[in-house]
Scaffold this motif. Structure first.
Motif, PDB file in Angstrom:
ATOM      1  N   GLY A  77      -8.061  21.185   3.436  1.00  0.00           N
ATOM      2  CA  GLY A  77      -8.034  20.804   4.841  1.00  0.00           C
ATOM      3  C   GLY A  77      -7.742  19.330   5.061  1.00  0.00           C
ATOM      4  N   ILE A  78      -6.973  18.748   4.120  1.00  0.00           N
ATOM      5  CA  ILE A  78      -6.614  17.333   4.223  1.00  0.00           C
ATOM      6  C   ILE A  78      -5.102  17.180   4.067  1.00  0.00           C
ATOM      7  N   SER A  79      -4.618  16.001   4.374  1.00  0.00           N
ATOM      8  CA  SER A  79      -3.181  15.755   4.233  1.00  0.00           C
ATOM      9  C   SER A  79      -2.808  15.609   2.761  1.00  0.00           C
ATOM     10  N   LEU A  80      -1.541  15.784   2.492  1.00  0.00           N
ATOM     11  CA  LEU A  80      -1.041  15.585   1.128  1.00  0.00           C
ATOM     12  C   LEU A  80      -1.312  14.151   0.687  1.00  0.00           C
ATOM     13  N   ASN A  81      -1.099  13.197   1.574  1.00  0.00           N
ATOM     14  CA  ASN A  81      -1.353  11.792   1.258  1.00  0.00           C
ATOM     15  C   ASN A  81      -2.818  11.565   0.867  1.00  0.00           C
ATOM     16  N   ALA A  82      -3.738  12.144   1.631  1.00  0.00           N
ATOM     17  CA  ALA A  82      -5.164  11.993   1.334  1.00  0.00           C
ATOM     18  C   ALA A  82      -5.504  12.621  -0.024  1.00  0.00           C
ATOM     19  N   LEU A  83      -4.939  13.784  -0.316  1.00  0.00           N
ATOM     20  CA  LEU A  83      -5.197  14.443  -1.592  1.00  0.00           C
ATOM     21  C   LEU A  83      -4.720  13.586  -2.761  1.00  0.00           C
ATOM     22  N   VAL A  84      -3.500  13.076  -2.660  1.00  0.00           N
ATOM     23  CA  VAL A  84      -2.938  12.257  -3.744  1.00  0.00           C
ATOM     24  C   VAL A  84      -3.746  10.971  -3.893  1.00  0.00           C
ATOM     25  N   THR A  85      -4.151  10.365  -2.800  1.00  0.00           N
ATOM     26  CA  THR A  85      -4.975   9.161  -2.856  1.00  0.00           C
ATOM     27  C   THR A  85      -6.291   9.445  -3.579  1.00  0.00           C
ATOM     28  N   GLN A  86      -6.932  10.562  -3.258  1.00  0.00           N
ATOM     29  CA  GLN A  86      -8.175  10.948  -3.930  1.00  0.00           C
ATOM     30  C   GLN A  86      -7.958  11.136  -5.428  1.00  0.00           C
ATOM     31  N   LYS A  87      -6.887  11.810  -5.786  1.00  0.00           N
ATOM     32  CA  LYS A  87      -6.603  12.065  -7.208  1.00  0.00           C
ATOM     33  C   LYS A  87      -6.329  10.772  -7.954  1.00  0.00           C
ATOM     34  N   LEU A  88      -5.581   9.869  -7.340  1.00  0.00           N
ATOM     35  CA  LEU A  88      -5.313   8.573  -7.976  1.00  0.00           C
ATOM     36  C   LEU A  88      -6.607   7.784  -8.151  1.00  0.00           C
ATOM     37  N   ALA A  89      -7.421   7.743  -7.112  1.00  0.00           N
ATOM     38  CA  ALA A  89      -8.667   6.985  -7.182  1.00  0.00           C
ATOM     39  C   ALA A  89      -9.600   7.562  -8.244  1.00  0.00           C
ATOM     40  N   GLY A 120       0.810  -1.210   0.000  1.00  0.00           N
ATOM     41  CA  GLY A 120       0.000   0.000   0.000  1.00  0.00           C
ATOM     42  C   GLY A 120       0.845   1.261   0.000  1.00  0.00           C
ATOM     43  N   ARG A 121       2.156   1.086  -0.168  1.00  0.00           N
ATOM     44  CA  ARG A 121       3.069   2.233  -0.190  1.00  0.00           C
ATOM     45  C   ARG A 121       3.894   2.204  -1.470  1.00  0.00           C
ATOM     46  N   PHE A 122       4.132   3.384  -2.002  1.00  0.00           N
ATOM     47  CA  PHE A 122       5.096   3.537  -3.079  1.00  0.00           C
ATOM     48  C   PHE A 122       5.566   4.977  -3.093  1.00  0.00           C
ATOM     49  N   ASN A 123       6.774   5.193  -3.567  1.00  0.00           N
ATOM     50  CA  ASN A 123       7.358   6.528  -3.601  1.00  0.00           C
ATOM     51  C   ASN A 123       7.307   7.066  -5.019  1.00  0.00           C
ATOM     52  N   VAL A 124       6.984   8.332  -5.123  1.00  0.00           N
ATOM     53  CA  VAL A 124       6.932   8.995  -6.417  1.00  0.00           C
ATOM     54  C   VAL A 124       7.773  10.257  -6.344  1.00  0.00           C
ATOM     55  N   ARG A 125       8.628  10.439  -7.313  1.00  0.00           N
ATOM     56  CA  ARG A 125       9.422  11.673  -7.379  1.00  0.00           C
ATOM     57  C   ARG A 125       8.714  12.638  -8.326  1.00  0.00           C
ATOM     58  N   ILE A 126       8.511  13.854  -7.839  1.00  0.00           N
ATOM     59  CA  ILE A 126       7.856  14.886  -8.642  1.00  0.00           C
ATOM     60  C   ILE A 126       8.680  16.161  -8.551  1.00  0.00           C
ATOM     61  N   SER A 127       8.347  17.106  -9.383  1.00  0.00           N
ATOM     62  CA  SER A 127       9.085  18.369  -9.365  1.00  0.00           C
ATOM     63  C   SER A 127       8.741  19.154  -8.095  1.00  0.00           C
ATOM     64  N   PRO A 128       9.659  19.986  -7.631  1.00  0.00           N
ATOM     65  CA  PRO A 128       9.364  20.826  -6.459  1.00  0.00           C
ATOM     66  C   PRO A 128       8.141  21.718  -6.685  1.00  0.00           C
ATOM     67  N   THR A 129       7.959  22.172  -7.905  1.00  0.00           N
ATOM     68  CA  THR A 129       6.811  23.034  -8.207  1.00  0.00           C
ATOM     69  C   THR A 129       5.499  22.277  -8.031  1.00  0.00           C
ATOM     70  N   LEU A 130       5.435  21.067  -8.557  1.00  0.00           N
ATOM     71  CA  LEU A 130       4.219  20.262  -8.411  1.00  0.00           C
ATOM     72  C   LEU A 130       3.996  19.908  -6.944  1.00  0.00           C
ATOM     73  N   HIS A 131       5.052  19.579  -6.237  1.00  0.00           N
ATOM     74  CA  HIS A 131       4.951  19.256  -4.815  1.00  0.00           C
ATOM     75  C   HIS A 131       4.319  20.428  -4.060  1.00  0.00           C
ATOM     76  N   ARG A 132       4.822  21.622  -4.337  1.00  0.00           N
ATOM     77  CA  ARG A 132       4.306  22.831  -3.680  1.00  0.00           C
ATOM     78  C   ARG A 132       2.824  23.026  -4.003  1.00  0.00           C
ATOM     79  N   ARG A 133       2.455  22.878  -5.270  1.00  0.00           N
ATOM     80  CA  ARG A 133       1.052  23.056  -5.677  1.00  0.00           C
ATOM     81  C   ARG A 133       0.135  22.056  -4.982  1.00  0.00           C
TER      82      ARG A 133
END
Length: 109
Positions: A94-106, A72-85
């Motif tokens: 009002g959610i964690s970065l992990n929750a946001l990325v999970t929502q976008k992937l789903a 259930g874990r994997f690492n993704v390298r992204i640009s600093p600009t995308l990370h910031r956005r």
């Protein structure tokens, strides 16, 4: 190796005007046929031959995805600009970065 445990898909190819059967564990293999069941059966036979050949030559045969364990874990390298956005968007939501990325992937599946 039990070839029936691999991840097969059959879909219509408008370009070829036939069904195309594919197998995720062997991305270079496919089988075309006007009949859906024949496309799948043709690919089963081809995968069987390929696996038999790989085993005879001492090659590593891919493990079926269904038999693999996932953490259930994997690492993704992204640009600093995308990370910031993404961090900003998560903060606004009002959610964690992990929750946001999970929502976008789903949402993309």
């Amino acid at each position: 190796m039990e070839i029936n445990k691999y991840t097969y898909q059959v879909s219509w190819s408008e370009e070829d005007q036939e069904f195309v059967a594919t197998v995720v564990e062997f991305p270079s293999l496919s089988w075309l046929d006007p009949d859906r069941q024949q496309a799948e059966q043709g690919l089963f036979a081809l995968v069987s031959e390929v696996v038999e050949d790989m085993e005879a030559n001492g090659e590593n045969v891919p493990e079926p995805i269904g038999g693999q364990k996932f953490s259930g874990r994997f690492n993704v390298r992204i640009s600093p600009t995308l990370h910031r956005r993404l961090v900003i968007e998560a903060g606004v939501e009002g959610i964690s970065l992990n929750a946001l990325v999970t929502q976008k992937l789903a949402a993309s599946l």
